[in-house]
Enzyme design. Sequence first.
Site, short mmCIF file in Angstrom:
data_model
loop_
_atom_site.label_atom_id
_atom_site.label_comp_id
_atom_site.label_asym_id
_atom_site.label_seq_id
_atom_site.Cartn_x
_atom_site.Cartn_y
_atom_site.Cartn_z
CD GLN A 139 32.12 -44.16 -16.16
OE1 GLN A 139 31.61 -43.21 -16.76
NE2 GLN A 139 32.94 -45.01 -16.74
CG ASP A 171 21.05 -14.39 1.91
OD1 ASP A 171 21.92 -14.64 1.06
OD2 ASP A 171 21.10 -13.42 2.68
CD GLU A 224 17.15 -19.37 -6.66
OE1 GLU A 224 16.86 -19.75 -7.81
OE2 GLU A 224 16.40 -18.66 -5.98
N GLY A 225 22.12 -18.07 -8.65
CA GLY A 225 23.50 -17.62 -8.43
C GLY A 225 24.47 -18.72 -8.82
C1 LIG Z 1 16.65 -23.41 -16.47
C2 LIG Z 1 16.89 -22.05 -15.91
C3 LIG Z 1 15.96 -21.51 -15.04
C4 LIG Z 1 16.16 -20.24 -14.50
N1 LIG Z 1 15.23 -19.75 -13.64
C5 LIG Z 1 15.38 -18.50 -13.17
C6 LIG Z 1 14.39 -17.91 -12.31
O1 LIG Z 1 13.40 -18.55 -11.97
N2 LIG Z 1 14.56 -16.64 -11.88
C7 LIG Z 1 15.65 -15.91 -12.24
O2 LIG Z 1 15.78 -14.76 -11.83
N3 LIG Z 1 16.62 -16.44 -13.04
C8 LIG Z 1 16.50 -17.70 -13.51
N4 LIG Z 1 17.47 -18.23 -14.33
C9 LIG Z 1 18.60 -17.38 -14.72
C10 LIG Z 1 19.86 -17.71 -13.94
O3 LIG Z 1 19.74 -17.28 -12.61
C11 LIG Z 1 21.04 -17.04 -14.68
O4 LIG Z 1 21.23 -17.73 -15.90
C12 LIG Z 1 22.29 -17.07 -13.83
O5 LIG Z 1 22.17 -16.21 -12.71
C13 LIG Z 1 23.54 -16.65 -14.62
O6 LIG Z 1 23.32 -15.42 -15.24
P1 LIG Z 1 23.61 -15.28 -16.80
O7 LIG Z 1 22.94 -16.40 -17.52
O8 LIG Z 1 23.28 -13.89 -17.18
O9 LIG Z 1 25.16 -15.55 -16.92
P2 LIG Z 1 26.35 -14.44 -16.84
O10 LIG Z 1 26.10 -13.52 -15.68
O11 LIG Z 1 26.50 -13.88 -18.21
O12 LIG Z 1 27.56 -15.38 -16.50
C14 LIG Z 1 28.32 -16.10 -17.48
C15 LIG Z 1 29.52 -16.72 -16.76
O13 LIG Z 1 30.34 -15.68 -16.19
C16 LIG Z 1 30.46 -15.87 -14.78
N5 LIG Z 1 30.45 -14.56 -14.12
C17 LIG Z 1 29.56 -13.54 -14.29
N6 LIG Z 1 29.87 -12.51 -13.50
C18 LIG Z 1 30.98 -12.87 -12.80
C19 LIG Z 1 31.78 -12.23 -11.82
N7 LIG Z 1 31.49 -11.02 -11.36
N8 LIG Z 1 32.86 -12.90 -11.35
C20 LIG Z 1 33.15 -14.16 -11.77
N9 LIG Z 1 32.42 -14.82 -12.71
C21 LIG Z 1 31.36 -14.19 -13.20
C22 LIG Z 1 29.25 -16.71 -14.39
O14 LIG Z 1 29.48 -17.42 -13.18
C23 LIG Z 1 29.12 -17.63 -15.59
O15 LIG Z 1 30.04 -18.69 -15.49
C24 LIG Z 1 17.31 -19.50 -14.86
C25 LIG Z 1 18.25 -20.05 -15.73
C26 LIG Z 1 18.05 -21.31 -16.25
C27 LIG Z 1 19.08 -21.89 -17.18
#
Ligand SMILES: Cc1cc2nc3c(=O)[nH]c(=O)nc-3n(C[C@H](O)[C@H](O)[C@H](O)COP(=O)(O)OP(=O)(O)OC[C@H]3O[C@@H](n4cnc5c(N)ncnc54)[C@H](O)[C@@H]3O)c2cc1C
Length: 217
Positions: A171, A75, A198-199
């Site tokens: 652009q 949050d 961050e979500g």
């Molecule tokens: C550069 C970078 C830095 C990061 N740093 C951190 C960090 O410091 N700490 C940390 O904890 N994480 C970190 N992350 C991870 C990041 O928080 C996750 O990539 C992100 O939360 C999405 O999770 P996922 O990649 O597993 O995607 P998924 O959960 O597999 O999602 C894939 C797609 O499906 C959608 N989706 C998934 N579930 C649902 C649902 N229930 N309803 C609707 N749509 C949905 C998502 O919105 C997305 O579009 C980092 C990622 C990157 C790229």
Amino acid sequence: MIVYAKLDKEADYKSITAFIVESNTDGVTINPLKGKLGMRSSTASEVIFDNAKVPVENRLGDEGSGFKNAMTILDSSRISIAAQCVGIGQGALDLAINYAKNRETFNKPITQHQAIQFMIADMAAAVHSARVVTMDAATLKDSKLPFSNEASIAKLIASEMCIDVTNKALQVHGGIGYFKDTNIERMFRDARVTTIYEGTSEIQRLIVARQTLQQYQ
Ligand SMILES: Cc1cc2nc3c(=O)[nH]c(=O)nc-3n(C[C@H](O)[C@H](O)[C@H](O)COP(=O)(O)OP(=O)(O)OC[C@H]3O[C@@H](n4cnc5c(N)ncnc54)[C@H](O)[C@@H]3O)c2cc1C
């Protein structure tokens, strides 16, 4: 590092607990990931756990308190990411205006073309709106009032704003904006991750929908 793990694989989120894990613990492997689109000054790594043992004194908080704590942290950190997005958006707007004042086409600075003025107006309005919702969430938090919904709204609006504003600012730069020297190329790449970490925006929409519907019960 702080690791959130389930105490029982089959249990739901109520068994998630936080632990401090030393990065040199046996069974922990950290693989830095290469090839990020943007935000290249920070590293993102894959962490593999293979029968890694963590002493009980490294547990953070009570058993099963991890999920609730993580949500509380998120949050607050969503307001920080929203502020980061406002900074990226403002930086992109500054670069676009500075460039547009100096670039001439058809014998006048491009700031005098209405098409460019409209992009500047849209960018300025979007940055201002995102700043206001971010300040609103931060003010609620500072006042110790509920701010979870407003933090998600700020993160959603500000992250989508900074992708749109960096796109428009590039652009305004025309072809030169596609090259590193202008800096807008980097901002455009950096902005892209903000609707993911961050979500994601989809998750922010789920939170906002849930909390908004609750207000109408
Ligand atoms: C550069 C970078 C830095 C990061 N740093 C951190 C960090 O410091 N700490 C940390 O904890 N994480 C970190 N992350 C991870 C990041 O928080 C996750 O990539 C992100 O939360 C999405 O999770 P996922 O990649 O597993 O995607 P998924 O959960 O597999 O999602 C894939 C797609 O499906 C959608 N989706 C998934 N579930 C649902 C649902 N229930 N309803 C609707 N749509 C949905 C998502 O919105 C997305 O579009 C980092 C990622 C990157 C790229």
